[in-house]
Scaffold this active site. Structure first.
Site, mmCIF file in Angstrom:
data_model
loop_
_atom_site.group_PDB
_atom_site.id
_atom_site.type_symbol
_atom_site.label_atom_id
_atom_site.label_comp_id
_atom_site.label_asym_id
_atom_site.label_seq_id
_atom_site.Cartn_x
_atom_site.Cartn_y
_atom_site.Cartn_z
ATOM 1 N N HIS A 37 24.812 47.623 38.183
ATOM 2 C CA HIS A 37 23.802 46.649 37.757
ATOM 3 C C HIS A 37 23.084 46.032 38.957
ATOM 4 O O HIS A 37 23.715 45.732 39.981
ATOM 5 C CB HIS A 37 24.459 45.548 36.926
ATOM 6 C CG HIS A 37 24.961 46.031 35.601
ATOM 7 N ND1 HIS A 37 24.115 46.400 34.570
ATOM 8 C CD2 HIS A 37 26.216 46.236 35.135
ATOM 9 C CE1 HIS A 37 24.828 46.800 33.537
ATOM 10 N NE2 HIS A 37 26.112 46.712 33.850
ATOM 11 N N CYS A 62 35.531 77.341 33.004
ATOM 12 C CA CYS A 62 34.731 76.554 32.048
ATOM 13 C C CYS A 62 33.287 77.028 32.137
ATOM 14 O O CYS A 62 32.619 76.806 33.144
ATOM 15 C CB CYS A 62 34.831 75.058 32.381
ATOM 16 S SG CYS A 62 33.672 74.037 31.453
HETATM 17 C C1 LIG Z 1 32.085 49.288 26.974
HETATM 18 C C2 LIG Z 1 32.081 48.890 28.426
HETATM 19 C C3 LIG Z 1 30.963 49.094 29.222
HETATM 20 C C4 LIG Z 1 30.957 48.685 30.550
HETATM 21 N N1 LIG Z 1 29.891 49.003 31.337
HETATM 22 C C5 LIG Z 1 29.885 48.624 32.637
HETATM 23 C C6 LIG Z 1 28.802 48.978 33.486
HETATM 24 O O1 LIG Z 1 27.905 49.709 33.084
HETATM 25 N N2 LIG Z 1 28.802 48.513 34.751
HETATM 26 C C7 LIG Z 1 29.788 47.712 35.224
HETATM 27 O O2 LIG Z 1 29.684 47.270 36.369
HETATM 28 N N3 LIG Z 1 30.870 47.427 34.476
HETATM 29 C C8 LIG Z 1 30.952 47.877 33.202
HETATM 30 N N4 LIG Z 1 32.029 47.615 32.424
HETATM 31 C C9 LIG Z 1 33.147 46.887 33.015
HETATM 32 C C10 LIG Z 1 34.046 47.810 33.833
HETATM 33 O O3 LIG Z 1 34.291 48.996 33.146
HETATM 34 C C11 LIG Z 1 35.350 47.063 34.104
HETATM 35 O O4 LIG Z 1 35.053 45.821 34.657
HETATM 36 C C12 LIG Z 1 36.261 47.806 35.059
HETATM 37 O O5 LIG Z 1 36.424 49.152 34.679
HETATM 38 C C13 LIG Z 1 37.611 47.104 35.089
HETATM 39 O O6 LIG Z 1 38.459 47.801 35.949
HETATM 40 P P1 LIG Z 1 39.941 47.339 36.156
HETATM 41 O O7 LIG Z 1 40.496 48.179 37.237
HETATM 42 O O8 LIG Z 1 39.987 45.867 36.340
HETATM 43 O O9 LIG Z 1 40.676 47.624 34.768
HETATM 44 P P2 LIG Z 1 41.221 49.017 34.218
HETATM 45 O O10 LIG Z 1 40.322 50.124 34.514
HETATM 46 O O11 LIG Z 1 41.570 48.793 32.783
HETATM 47 O O12 LIG Z 1 42.546 49.257 35.065
HETATM 48 C C14 LIG Z 1 43.731 48.535 34.846
HETATM 49 C C15 LIG Z 1 44.880 49.524 34.996
HETATM 50 O O13 LIG Z 1 46.110 48.824 34.946
HETATM 51 C C16 LIG Z 1 47.076 49.669 34.337
HETATM 52 N N5 LIG Z 1 48.183 48.826 33.893
HETATM 53 C C17 LIG Z 1 48.167 47.890 32.912
HETATM 54 N N6 LIG Z 1 49.390 47.322 32.788
HETATM 55 C C18 LIG Z 1 50.190 47.909 33.716
HETATM 56 C C19 LIG Z 1 51.558 47.755 34.068
HETATM 57 N N7 LIG Z 1 52.348 46.880 33.434
HETATM 58 N N8 LIG Z 1 52.072 48.527 35.053
HETATM 59 C C20 LIG Z 1 51.287 49.431 35.704
HETATM 60 N N9 LIG Z 1 49.980 49.631 35.401
HETATM 61 C C21 LIG Z 1 49.433 48.868 34.420
HETATM 62 C C22 LIG Z 1 46.287 50.302 33.197
HETATM 63 O O14 LIG Z 1 46.875 51.471 32.732
HETATM 64 C C23 LIG Z 1 44.931 50.533 33.848
HETATM 65 O O15 LIG Z 1 44.811 51.830 34.397
HETATM 66 C C24 LIG Z 1 32.082 48.036 31.092
HETATM 67 C C25 LIG Z 1 33.227 47.871 30.304
HETATM 68 C C26 LIG Z 1 33.234 48.322 28.991
HETATM 69 C C27 LIG Z 1 34.478 48.230 28.182
#
Ligand SMILES: Cc1cc2nc3c(=O)[nH]c(=O)nc-3n(C[C@H](O)[C@H](O)[C@H](O)COP(=O)(O)OP(=O)(O)OC[C@H]3O[C@@H](n4cnc5c(N)ncnc54)[C@H](O)[C@@H]3O)c2cc1C
Length: 500
Positions: free
Chosen positions: A50, A412
């Site tokens: 973004h 593929c």
């Molecule tokens: C529909 C949608 C559209 C979006 N579009 C955008 C976009 O276009 N641009 C943008 O900037 N952002 C976007 N976002 C936001 C972005 O996708 C998220 O902010 C980002 O992916 C979050 O990453 P994360 O690593 O915090 O969480 P996650 O990717 O969920 O990673 C957390 C990890 O922790 C692991 N975990 C959980 N509990 C445990 C445990 N007890 N022990 C070990 N591992 C554990 C999980 O398995 C997971 O792999 C969007 C989100 C959504 C849902």
């Protein structure tokens, strides 16, 4: 096992933090409960970097979005991740919308977002010919971009591993170990790890991790967004990321090309109870399709090749929660990382490095932290058959096939992926061990047939290279085994009158 730092969660947040911390002389372990990194929200989102014009400068997510956007050119080049700054357009249909666009433009300019412009009249249809003819105005943001979200996450984690981070997959944190008011370790399904600092980057489960320390101040509400993905025939149907006028909690249903030339429609936005349920609904997908058609009426559903959903980890006040726990020392929360969390990840990582330095100063005062001289900023450039094929010059590839005939065996056909590329994915620093992990790294199975033809071949390759039975090969980790039994065994059991 012992480590200076334990990171919980192998999403884009945890992986970016791991890479940034790997610049220092620290022992770092990243724990991921699934069989691969990028298995949570970082696997299924819009993939938009973004521009940040609609960021609220008072919020952390606003500040970090604007700071991180310019970091992507170097990062994507260093990590060899597909990224294109194609720009975005927020589309307005009337005077009321125009006022919103003007406000967003002013907000963006105050924040320092470059190149914002209101476009109207004929020019709108010159740059975006398939736009709804009733559109009148658009806010153009040239610094918005598109990235392959899971390839970015995997590359961050690969680069972290090359720089000494240990990534432990299928390792779930089930409890935190504390002594007095200090975290001293984590308990996992595979044993205990002693540590001085724990970083909670567990996405949808970050409130559960906080609760393990007795802190119930974080409350994550999952918010689902559903998508349609269209075939590559549609990849050039629009040239920019097209947004509608945003609502209070969502940027709305967008239409965008992907970095690999598909067209993505979505997401909608609905609060749900389940954190782990990726199911899509007919009504949700109808909402996505009709929302997308308001921007681009010429879309057709007949070329939808797959539908999927992602879950936002929304905190109560809708902002990121990044900071030390107020319950125990040594625990840093990186929670509530909803959109724009993908965009913000590199800036979040830099912020967390500073918090780690402060925390180590408190919990391990004698520890000297300094930058490593041998940090490797880049990943090697992978050779990709599909890319060479599209240049029309396969001389280099033919040389490669002579050295290694696996690069001459097509697996593929939709995405043109060879056996050599699949084997290479199995040997990456964070190795691919399931069908979906291969798909995320090579695109085998991501094409029009969605793995219908190449799936069995990929199972065979995984089985041979990993030295396991084909019956043990999974789609996405334990419990998702693809094959039930050898067919001869099934025939024998059917003869015995068993139900199969
Ligand atoms: C529909 C949608 C559209 C979006 N579009 C955008 C976009 O276009 N641009 C943008 O900037 N952002 C976007 N976002 C936001 C972005 O996708 C998220 O902010 C980002 O992916 C979050 O990453 P994360 O690593 O915090 O969480 P996650 O990717 O969920 O990673 C957390 C990890 O922790 C692991 N975990 C959980 N509990 C445990 C445990 N007890 N022990 C070990 N591992 C554990 C999980 O398995 C997971 O792999 C969007 C989100 C959504 C849902």
């Amino acid at each position: 096992m012992k480590a200076d730092i334990v990171i919980i969660g192998g999403g884009v947040t945890g992986s970016a933090i791991a890479r940034e911390l790997a610049r220092y002389n620290l022992d770092i372990v990243l724990l991921e409960k699934e069989d691969d990194v990028a298995m949570g929200t970082s696997k299924a989102n819009s993939g938009i970097i973004h521009a940040g014009y609609n960021a609220d400068a008072r919020t952390l997510k606003g500040k970090l979005n604007v700071k991180a956007n310019p970091m992507f050119d170097k990062l994507a080049a260093d990590l060899k991740v597909p990224f294109k700054r194609i720009g975005s357009l927020v589309i307005g249909f009337n005077e009321k919308d125009l006022q919103v666009l003007k406000r967003e433009k002013e907000n963006g300019e105050r924040l320092g977002v470059r190149g914002l412009e209101i476009i109207q009249g004929e020019r709108l249809f010159v740059i975006e010919p398939n736009l709804n003819p009733e559109a009148k105005y658009a806010l153009y943001a040239p610094t918005a971009g598109i990235i392959s979200t899971y390839e970015f996450t995997i590359a961050l984690a690969d680069n972290a591993v090359i720089n000494g981070v240990k990534v432990l997959l299928e390792t779930e944190v089930v409890d935190l170990v504390t002594e007095g008011s200090k975290v001293t370790g984590v308990k996992t399904n595979r044993g205990e790890i002693k540590t001085q600092v724990v970083i909670n980057a567990a996405g949808l489960y970050s409130d559960k991790i906080a609760a393990m320390s007795g802190d119930d101040s974080i409350n994550i509400r999952p918010r689902k967004g559903e998508y349609h993905l269209l075939d590559k025939n549609w990849g050039n149907f629009v040239n920019h990321v097209l947004f509608p006028i945003p609502s209070k909690v969502s940027k709305g249903i967008l239409v965008t090309p992907t970095t690999h030339g598909n067209l993505l429609l979505g997401p909608n936005s609905h609060d749900v109870d389940e954190r782990d349920d990726p199911a899509t609904t007919a009504s949700g997908l109808d909402e996505v399709y009709s929302g997308a058609r308001k921007l681009v009426p010429g879309l057709s559903r007949s070329d939808v090749i797959t539908s999927f959903s992602g879950l936002r980890a929304a905190a109560e006040d809708e902002d990121f929660i990044i900071g030390p726990s107020n319950r125990v020392r040594g625990l840093i929360h990186v929670a509530g990382i909803q959109s724009p969390g993908l965009t913000s990840a590199p800036a979040i990582a830099e912020m967390v490095v500073e918090l780690v330095k402060e925390t180590l100063g408190e919990v391990a005062p004698g520890k000297e932290i300094h930058l490593k001289e041998d940090f490797q900023e880049t990943l090697p450039t992978p050779v990709i058959f599909n890319e060479e094929y599209e240049t029309g010059n396969l001389d280099g590839w033919q040389k490669l096939v002579k050295e290694n005939p696996d690069y001459g065996e097509m697996i593929c056909r939709c995405e043109r992926v060879t056996k050599g590329e699949i084997i290479r994915a199995i040997h990456r620093p964070v190795p691919a061990r399931s069908l979906d992990a291969i798909k995320r790294r090579t695109r085998a199975g991501a094409g029009r047939c969605q793995g219908g033809f190449c799936g069995p071949r990929v199972v065979e390759i995984l089985s041979k290279v990993l030295g396991i039975s084909p019956l043990e090969v999974t789609k996405k980790g334990a419990g998702s085994e693809i094959l039930k039994a050898c067919s001869k065994e099934l025939i024998r059991r059917a003869g015995d009158g068993d139900e199969i």
